[in-house]
Design a protein around this motif. Structure first.
Motif, PDB file in Angstrom:
ATOM      1  N   SER A  72      -3.081   3.319  -3.026  1.00  0.00           N
ATOM      2  CA  SER A  72      -4.059   2.647  -2.166  1.00  0.00           C
ATOM      3  C   SER A  72      -4.141   3.209  -0.753  1.00  0.00           C
ATOM      4  N   ARG A  73      -3.089   3.849  -0.262  1.00  0.00           N
ATOM      5  CA  ARG A  73      -3.170   4.399   1.107  1.00  0.00           C
ATOM      6  C   ARG A  73      -3.607   5.858   1.116  1.00  0.00           C
TER       7      ARG A  73
ATOM      8  N   VAL B  35      -5.300  -3.316   2.374  1.00  0.00           N
ATOM      9  CA  VAL B  35      -4.281  -3.915   1.506  1.00  0.00           C
ATOM     10  C   VAL B  35      -3.455  -4.948   2.276  1.00  0.00           C
TER      11      VAL B  35
ATOM     12  N   ALA C  60       0.813  -1.227   0.000  1.00  0.00           N
ATOM     13  CA  ALA C  60       0.000   0.000   0.000  1.00  0.00           C
ATOM     14  C   ALA C  60       0.843   1.271   0.000  1.00  0.00           C
TER      15      ALA C  60
ATOM     16  N   ALA D 172      -4.998   1.421   3.999  1.00  0.00           N
ATOM     17  CA  ALA D 172      -3.754   0.649   3.975  1.00  0.00           C
ATOM     18  C   ALA D 172      -3.921  -0.696   4.677  1.00  0.00           C
TER      19      ALA D 172
END
Length: 498
Positions: A60-61, A184, A56, A181
């Motif tokens: 994605s974070r 993920v 991540a 995060a």
């Protein structure tokens, strides 16, 4: 198989992966890459997944923390994208990640700037969105329907709203992540539990249809990972490994407001952006008392940075929109931090704010590249990429199973554990409690050294950045990060090097 990720496992699997030929090599371990690793491994394929940084680390974070049903896409006539979003939201809420994804209320204040006609159109959209929920078979008990609130009820959920001219609010419900995060990390650990070799700090230098030349970023050693097919899931960086991909990244920035800045705020808020017909700023209260305010949408030209930054203009714009509905304006001094993420939008004509969020799977020379899309639909993107990889590599594999595979922590919550741990760890809360009780010193945001130890032993954290910036979000505020650094280094010193 054990789903724990840690330095010792990384060392073992690095040695093994250099000697074998895997069915699928996944490059990039954000949500989509981790999802592809899980999808392929759960079909019985041998899998290695690598990332130059950490789980991540990229887009994605930096999301808005929304797991949404695609209402904005429905308004643009993108019915397929909206329905896909609603389906994937339902899967996360019901089956795969109910410990990480919850329904959350949002109010849209009906100020003088929102005409009655506009309010009626927005409510019609909310009702259409509720129809998508029903079509996706998400129970109403998990996602309540929309409603119109009077001014008194609007103030109960959002007492910070300016009273003058407030006619009430429109209430809607959507999914939200407690921490993107951590989603993920859960996907990656679930993939590891199915046998995938999940390897961070491994940079792909060159890709071919038969694998990749890789550098271990911790030692500098270079080696080859051989594979029957390669999935490029590097998001906004996909073009650096596959130049045929044409992307138009856009930057979405968020502010992090000091705890107590918007006292009493229970619901999230959607605030219409002046001059825009279908764009809203998002105000989202966090469990730690902070408030996130987003989301800008600005085109990004030139080289793609590893870590994008919010600009002064982003800060000014978001505060302006927020203050348009507040009784007491928020000043720049209340901004404790800011973050920005890059959306990997497929290139097309028009503004980035208007580009489709559809994803695409491209293939050339044994390399399958998956781009576009959004966090909510990561699982479907991964499925499509693995389907293509199976076909391209002529692999023997079953159908996708990930609609029904619960992620790590998704089981029944144990009784008798503090609510904080139950919400953070789900079914693993009792095991995490043992570490927290034996290492109770607080490091920030209510987290303890025991939480950090858990991340090192089970969640693949290798250094202080992994711990402060991704396994926790302490690092979003600079002073909080600096305060937590000594304890974080103490925790890392307690772990023997593999």
């Amino acid at each position: 198989m054990d789903d724990s990720l840690n330095a010792a496992r990384r060392s073992r699997e690095l040695r093994a992966v250099a000697e074998e030929r895997v069915d699928v090599l996944v490059v990039g371990i954000g949500a989509t890459g981790a999802g592809a690793a899980l999808d392929a491994a759960s079909r019985g394929l041998s899998v290695a997944a690598i990332d130059a940084h950490d789980l991540a680390f990229g887009t994605s974070r930096w999301s808005s923390k929304m797991v949404h049903g695609g209402l904005r896409y429905l308004a643009k006539g993108q019915v397929g994208v909206a329905y896909e979003s609603a389906v994937e939201r339902g899967i996360l809420l019901r089956r795969t990640a109910p410990h990480l994804v919850r329904a959350h209320p949002y109010v849209l204040p009906l100020t003088p700037a929102v005409s009655r006609r506009q309010a009626a159109l927005i409510m019609s959209g909310y009702r259409l969105g509720d129809g998508l929920r029903a079509a996706a078979r998400t129970p109403r008990r998990l996602l309540p329907g929309p409603a119109r609130l009077n001014a008194a009820r609007a103030h109960t959920l959002a007492p910070v709203l300016r009273e003058e001219g407030l006619r009430g609010a429109l209430l809607s419900w959507d999914g939200r992540l407690l921490d993107d995060a951590r989603l993920v990390v859960a996907i990656a650990r679930t993939a590891a539990g199915h046998g995938a070799r999940v390897l961070t700090r491994c940079r792909a230098l060159r890709l071919t249809g038969h694998g990749a030349e890789v550098r271990d970023e911790l030692t500098g050693e270079e080696f080859t990972i051989r594979a029957k097919v390669v999935i490029n899931a590097t998001g906004v960086w996909a073009g650096t490994l596959y130049p045929q991909v044409k992307l138009r990244p856009s930057r979405g920035a968020h502010l992090v407001l000091e705890p107590g800045t918007l006292p009493g705020l229970i619901a999230g808020m959607h605030v219409p952006i002046p001059g825009e017909s279908n764009r809203f700023a998002l105000i989202l209260p966090q469990q730690d008392g902070r408030i996130y305010v987003g989301l800008t949408d600005e085109p990004v030209d030139g080289p793609v940075p590893d870590v994008p930054e919010a600009t002064d203009e982003d800060v000014r714009t978001l505060l302006e929109v927020l203050n348009g509905v507040l009784e007491s304006p928020v000043t720049k001094e209340a901004v404790a931090g800011a973050y920005a993420g890059l959306r990997p939008l497929l290139a097309a004509d028009g503004r980035t704010a208007d580009l489709s969020r559809e994803h695409a799977v491209l293939t050339e020379g044994g390399i399958v590249t998956v781009v576009g899309g959004k966090l909510t639909t990561y699982r479907r993107m991964a499925q499509d990429a693995v389907d293509r990889a199976v076909s391209e590599g002529k692999l023997r594999a079953g159908r996708c199973r990930t609609r029904k595979i619960p992620l790590v922590g998704a089981g029944p919550r144990p009784s008798g554990v503090p609510q904080r741990l139950a919400e953070r760890y789900g079914s693993e809360a009792a095991a995490a409690l043992e570490l927290v009780e034996s290492h109770p010193a607080e490091v920030g945001l209510g987290l303890t050294e025991g939480d950090l130890l858990w991340s090192v032993l089970h969640e693949g954290a290798l250094d202080e950045g992994d711990l402060l910036d991704r396994r926790t979000r302490i690092g979003l505020v600079k002073r909080d990060r600096e305060r937590a650094l000594p304890a974080t280094r103490d925790v890392l010193d307690q772990i023997p090097h593999a």
